[in-house]
Design a protein around this motif. Sequence first.
Motif, short mmCIF file in Angstrom:
data_model
loop_
_atom_site.label_atom_id
_atom_site.label_comp_id
_atom_site.label_asym_id
_atom_site.label_seq_id
_atom_site.Cartn_x
_atom_site.Cartn_y
_atom_site.Cartn_z
N VAL A 37 44.19 6.19 -1.84
CA VAL A 37 42.86 6.37 -2.41
C VAL A 37 42.07 7.27 -1.47
CG1 VAL A 37 40.74 5.21 -3.12
CG2 VAL A 37 42.95 4.11 -3.51
N ILE A 38 41.53 8.32 -2.03
CA ILE A 38 40.70 9.25 -1.25
C ILE A 38 39.25 8.96 -1.60
CG2 ILE A 38 40.12 11.65 -0.78
CD1 ILE A 38 43.03 12.32 -1.54
N ALA A 39 38.49 8.51 -0.63
CA ALA A 39 37.09 8.16 -0.86
C ALA A 39 36.25 9.42 -1.01
CB ALA A 39 36.56 7.32 0.29
N MET A 40 35.30 9.36 -1.91
CA MET A 40 34.39 10.48 -2.10
C MET A 40 33.36 10.46 -0.97
SD MET A 40 35.35 12.19 -4.72
CE MET A 40 33.93 13.19 -5.05
N PRO A 41 33.07 11.63 -0.39
CA PRO A 41 32.07 11.66 0.68
C PRO A 41 30.67 11.37 0.13
CG PRO A 41 32.77 13.88 0.12
CD PRO A 41 33.62 12.95 -0.68
#
Length: 98
Positions: free
Chosen positions: A5-9
């Motif tokens: 999972v790539i977290a949104m900045p």
Amino acid sequence: MSMPVIAMPCNPITMAQAVTDLLESIALEETALSHILNAEGEKIQKVLAQEPADFCRIVEVNESVVNMVSAVSNLELILKDKLEFVANNLYYPAQEES
């Protein structure tokens, strides 16, 4: 195994930061590939330094190195394409004449 999972900045990424991140990723991959090639060179040096020389072992190591250099060459082409994509798609805002 689950998908990463790539977290949104919190703040949106600027174009300049995106380009910087892409160029940095290319540079880091190039560094990693150079370390791989260096390790392959050391592998050859080690097998050649062994006494007595074992011809079959030398050929085996050579084939291994050839395969790795081929893989690194393919990755270099991918990095070249990535760099060209970044360079060809940069947005240069119009400069006002003074």
